[in-house]
Design a protein around this motif. Structure first.
Motif, PDB file in Angstrom:
ATOM      1  N   UNK A 263       0.807  -1.220   0.000  1.00  0.00           N
ATOM      2  CA  UNK A 263       0.000   0.000   0.000  1.00  0.00           C
ATOM      3  C   UNK A 263       0.838   1.267   0.000  1.00  0.00           C
ATOM      4  N   UNK A 264       1.742   1.384   0.966  1.00  0.00           N
ATOM      5  CA  UNK A 264       2.546   2.605   1.011  1.00  0.00           C
ATOM      6  C   UNK A 264       4.041   2.332   0.846  1.00  0.00           C
ATOM      7  N   UNK A 265       4.424   1.063   1.046  1.00  0.00           N
ATOM      8  CA  UNK A 265       5.840   0.739   0.928  1.00  0.00           C
ATOM      9  C   UNK A 265       6.369   0.911  -0.474  1.00  0.00           C
ATOM     10  N   UNK A 266       5.587   0.478  -1.462  1.00  0.00           N
ATOM     11  CA  UNK A 266       6.027   0.607  -2.850  1.00  0.00           C
ATOM     12  C   UNK A 266       6.197   2.073  -3.221  1.00  0.00           C
ATOM     13  N   UNK A 267       5.231   2.891  -2.794  1.00  0.00           N
ATOM     14  CA  UNK A 267       5.335   4.325  -3.078  1.00  0.00           C
ATOM     15  C   UNK A 267       6.564   4.923  -2.400  1.00  0.00           C
ATOM     16  N   UNK A 268       6.787   4.518  -1.153  1.00  0.00           N
ATOM     17  CA  UNK A 268       7.917   5.060  -0.402  1.00  0.00           C
ATOM     18  C   UNK A 268       9.240   4.710  -1.065  1.00  0.00           C
ATOM     19  N   UNK A 269       9.406   3.437  -1.400  1.00  0.00           N
ATOM     20  CA  UNK A 269      10.655   3.009  -2.041  1.00  0.00           C
ATOM     21  C   UNK A 269      10.813   3.660  -3.412  1.00  0.00           C
ATOM     22  N   UNK A 270       9.705   3.830  -4.111  1.00  0.00           N
ATOM     23  CA  UNK A 270       9.777   4.455  -5.436  1.00  0.00           C
ATOM     24  C   UNK A 270      10.306   5.884  -5.335  1.00  0.00           C
ATOM     25  N   UNK A 271       9.801   6.637  -4.341  1.00  0.00           N
ATOM     26  CA  UNK A 271      10.283   8.005  -4.154  1.00  0.00           C
ATOM     27  C   UNK A 271      11.723   8.018  -3.657  1.00  0.00           C
ATOM     28  N   UNK A 272      12.034   7.141  -2.714  1.00  0.00           N
ATOM     29  CA  UNK A 272      13.407   7.077  -2.199  1.00  0.00           C
ATOM     30  C   UNK A 272      14.402   6.791  -3.318  1.00  0.00           C
ATOM     31  N   UNK A 273      14.152   5.712  -4.036  1.00  0.00           N
ATOM     32  CA  UNK A 273      15.109   5.283  -5.054  1.00  0.00           C
ATOM     33  C   UNK A 273      15.060   6.181  -6.285  1.00  0.00           C
ATOM     34  N   UNK A 274      13.854   6.663  -6.625  1.00  0.00           N
ATOM     35  CA  UNK A 274      13.741   7.563  -7.774  1.00  0.00           C
ATOM     36  C   UNK A 274      14.505   8.859  -7.572  1.00  0.00           C
ATOM     37  N   UNK A 275      14.344   9.466  -6.398  1.00  0.00           N
ATOM     38  CA  UNK A 275      15.063  10.720  -6.136  1.00  0.00           C
ATOM     39  C   UNK A 275      16.569  10.481  -5.995  1.00  0.00           C
ATOM     40  N   UNK A 276      16.958   9.289  -5.509  1.00  0.00           N
ATOM     41  CA  UNK A 276      18.386   8.969  -5.459  1.00  0.00           C
ATOM     42  C   UNK A 276      18.959   8.865  -6.863  1.00  0.00           C
ATOM     43  N   UNK A 277      18.187   8.239  -7.765  1.00  0.00           N
ATOM     44  CA  UNK A 277      18.629   8.163  -9.155  1.00  0.00           C
ATOM     45  C   UNK A 277      18.778   9.540  -9.783  1.00  0.00           C
ATOM     46  N   UNK A 278      17.799  10.414  -9.522  1.00  0.00           N
ATOM     47  CA  UNK A 278      17.890  11.784 -10.042  1.00  0.00           C
ATOM     48  C   UNK A 278      19.097  12.498  -9.445  1.00  0.00           C
ATOM     49  N   UNK A 279      19.326  12.284  -8.140  1.00  0.00           N
ATOM     50  CA  UNK A 279      20.484  12.899  -7.481  1.00  0.00           C
ATOM     51  C   UNK A 279      21.786  12.428  -8.116  1.00  0.00           C
ATOM     52  N   UNK A 280      21.844  11.141  -8.461  1.00  0.00           N
ATOM     53  CA  UNK A 280      23.038  10.607  -9.104  1.00  0.00           C
ATOM     54  C   UNK A 280      23.268  11.242 -10.467  1.00  0.00           C
ATOM     55  N   UNK A 281      22.181  11.427 -11.214  1.00  0.00           N
ATOM     56  CA  UNK A 281      22.290  12.076 -12.529  1.00  0.00           C
ATOM     57  C   UNK A 281      22.761  13.518 -12.381  1.00  0.00           C
ATOM     58  N   UNK A 282      22.193  14.234 -11.401  1.00  0.00           N
ATOM     59  CA  UNK A 282      22.607  15.615 -11.163  1.00  0.00           C
ATOM     60  C   UNK A 282      24.076  15.668 -10.777  1.00  0.00           C
ATOM     61  N   UNK A 283      24.485  14.783  -9.858  1.00  0.00           N
ATOM     62  CA  UNK A 283      25.885  14.735  -9.463  1.00  0.00           C
ATOM     63  C   UNK A 283      26.798  14.438 -10.632  1.00  0.00           C
ATOM     64  N   UNK A 284      26.382  13.519 -11.496  1.00  0.00           N
ATOM     65  CA  UNK A 284      27.177  13.153 -12.670  1.00  0.00           C
ATOM     66  C   UNK A 284      27.317  14.330 -13.627  1.00  0.00           C
TER      67      UNK A 284
END
Length: 455
Positions: free
Chosen positions: A105-126
């Motif tokens: 219910x909420x875990x998938x959404x939570x992990x999606x935001x956590x990992x999605x924003x980490x991926x975006x952060x990695x792209x920005x850092x790169x």
């Protein structure tokens, strides 16, 4: 036996001054630790001492092997931690969930935001690292045991990421297959735990115990960081001089540019466009958490204040906050797992004159997302996450030691971004589940007082 004795005597005769210098500095750093001088200040002090020692050794043309051996030991200890630590922490983070329905219910959404924003952060850092070239002007000889890799095909990359023999993968230092194996085990534990909690209770207890043990081992190794930084910086300075370290200022600049861009554009954009609230009001309300995160450099130390900020100032339901905030302290590391590994990877490649391809950049982002799961929320976790990324790319781990002297300065910004990401995710998930009191959020001047004395 005679050869060993002769080698020992020769080493002492040719490197006694570097041994004596190292012991003196180590005694000084130990004294500072006993006087409870802050960890970050001790790391910066060790960097300064390494600069001075390296410049003196270069001008006097002294041998530095007596110092650099300590730096090599530190790098080896960091390498020692990677596989067991990542395996145990990822296993613990996911297996601690007890209800798959709640996870869906909420875990998938939570992990999606956590990992999605980490991926975006990695792209920005790169992108920022490629624009700022933080490693330009610094050149090091590639270590003797470093072999250039052939560019793998896409099929080869997929096969390399797929676990086949976990023990063999661990022995060969293949991090991603171990991560995937840990995820399979954790989901199995949760599934079985739903049917009969007693069946998996011994396993969960064992995992929690192993996690505590690994945390203690990490503390042991992280405490050696000032000594390792001194040895690595002294060796580099003695070999290349003061000029080669001036570019480290560019590492700090590029890191904070990337962190600020992520903080303002990504977090501010999500709050405005997805949650549809005023980002200025949002950042003003969470300021107490930002102050604690910036000064403590610890996601776990920030967790109590973050829980209160989420519930009392953002007016997110305690049910959402109590699930996301603790999980975020172990999983959500946009700064440590996203921005920083990307910048260090580009920096290391430039320092060692290793050309990265497009496939390497893709692997970098993917590994950054996966390796951010389970990173310990204490000062210094980025060392592990960055080691995972460098190992996956086949880059020399010595790059971590080169930037370690300025990492304490950058860690304040990284932790702030990490903790803010957890707060943003709480708001986004609560808003999607109808557990966000928008009217109470929009009322100014009626904030509840936070009970923590740290504010």
């Amino acid at each position: 036996m005679g050869d060993i004795s002769n080698n020992l005597i020769t080493a002492i005769e040719t490197n006694w001054y570097s041994f004596v210098t190292s012991l003196f500095v180590f005694f000084l750093l130990l004294t500072l630790a006993k006087k409870r001088v802050g960890f970050g200040l001790r790391v910066i002090t060790s960097m300064a001492l390494g600069l001075v020692a390296g410049i003196l050794f270069q001008n006097l043309e002294f041998e530095t092997k007596g110092i650099t051996v300590f730096g090599s030991i530190y790098v080896n200890l960091i390498r020692m931690l990677v596989i067991p630590l990542v395996f145990v922490l990822v296993l613990n983070s996911i297996s601690s969930l007890t209800n798959l329905d709640y996870l869906r219910k909420i875990g998938v959404k939570t992990f999606a935001w956590f990992l999605g924003t980490t991926g975006v952060a990695s792209v920005i850092g790169l992108l920022v690292a490629l624009a700022f070239n933080p490693g330009s002007g610094i050149r090091q000889a590639v270590p003797e045991d470093f072999a250039a890799r052939e560019i793998p095909t896409f099929t080869d990359v997929i096969l390399e990421l797929t676990p086949s023999n976990p023990i063999s993968d661990a022995a060969e230092g293949k991090v991603v297959p171990i991560l995937i194996f840990a995820i399979f085990l954790a989901v199995a534990i949760v599934k079985l735990g739903q049917k009969n909690a007693d069946t998996v209770k011994p396993v969960r207890d064992l995992i929690q115990s192993l996690t505590q043990v690994m945390h203690q081992v990490v503390k042991f190794v992280i405490r050696l960081t000032p000594y390792g930084v001194f040895a690595l910086i002294a060796g580099i300075t003695a070999r290349y001089g003061w000029e080669t370290l001036q570019e480290l200022g560019n590492v700090i600049l590029s890191s904070y540019v990337a962190l600020i861009l992520h903080f303002v554009l990504v977090f501010g954009g999500l709050v405005l466009l997805v949650a549809k609230v005023n980002p200025i009001r949002f950042f003003r309300k969470i300021y107490p958490m930002i102050a604690v995160a910036f000064t403590t450099r610890s996601s776990y130390a920030t967790l109590p204040i973050n829980l209160e900020v989420i519930t009392k100032r953002l007016h997110v339901s305690p049910r959402i906050a109590s699930f996301i905030a603790p999980l975020g302290a172990s999983v959500n590391f946009n700064g440590c797992g996203g921005v920083w590994p990307a910048i260090v990877a580009v920096f290391t490649a430039q320092v060692f004159n290793i050309e990265l391809q497009l496939s390497d950049y893709i692997i970098l982002v993917l590994v950054s997302i996966i390796s951010s799961i389970g990173v310990a929320g204490v000062p210094g976790p980025a060392v592990i996450s960055t080691t995972v990324v460098l190992t996956a790319l086949g880059l020399p781990l010595e790059g971590i030691g080169i930037v370690a002297g300025v990492e304490a300065l950058i860690d304040m910004g990284r932790t702030t971004v990490n903790a803010t990401g957890t707060t943003v995710t709480s708001l986004l998930v609560a808003n999607s589940e109808g557990e966000f009191d928008r009217e109470a959020f929009n009322r100014d001047g009626e904030e509840e007082e936070l009970s923590l004395s740290t504010v």
